[in-house]
Motif scaffolding. Sequence first.
Motif: not given
Length: 183
Positions: A8-22
């Motif tokens: 989860s140190s990857n910024p993209y992964t953090r963003f997707v998880r934080q916002h629960q993107l479809s």
Amino acid sequence: PPALEEDSSNPYTRFVRQHQLSGQERFLLMLAFAPHIQPGLLDQLFADYLKEEGTFPEIGGQRSEKSRNFIPTGETALFLLAGHHLDRRLQSEAFFSDQERLFKMQVLALEEVKAGEPRLSGRLMMNAEYIELLKTGRQLRPQLSTNFPAQYITTTLEWDDLVLPTSTLRQIQELQRWVRHND
């Protein structure tokens, strides 16, 4: 979309998880992000798949003025999401509403088009702050300009040292609350 990395140190992964993107939201995000991280990627993909087809106007897209690389439009995204299927195209158009999460958060935007042009022919653009966030994990600070006549300053003073009229102080406190709890 591919599975997310466990890291989860990857910024993209953090963003997707934080916002629960479809899956569709992730697709739109990456389509808009691609020209900023690998400028020739979309040109290469389309060249590989359309070698014998010649031009393919259904894909939409525009060329950037400086690099001449392919910049996706709403039509590009719509075609890749739904192809020639009219019912799926009409359903997928909902992703470009200003009420959809990535557009509402102003992560993505469609470039305004001339009167009479199809709305989805505008370029699919990503906010510079989110480009920086997804690339580096850091927020981009606004630059001083005529459009943003303020600049970031640092001080050794505390908020309690600030002397302001009560109404102005309340407005600043409201902004602080909004930043902390915006959703």
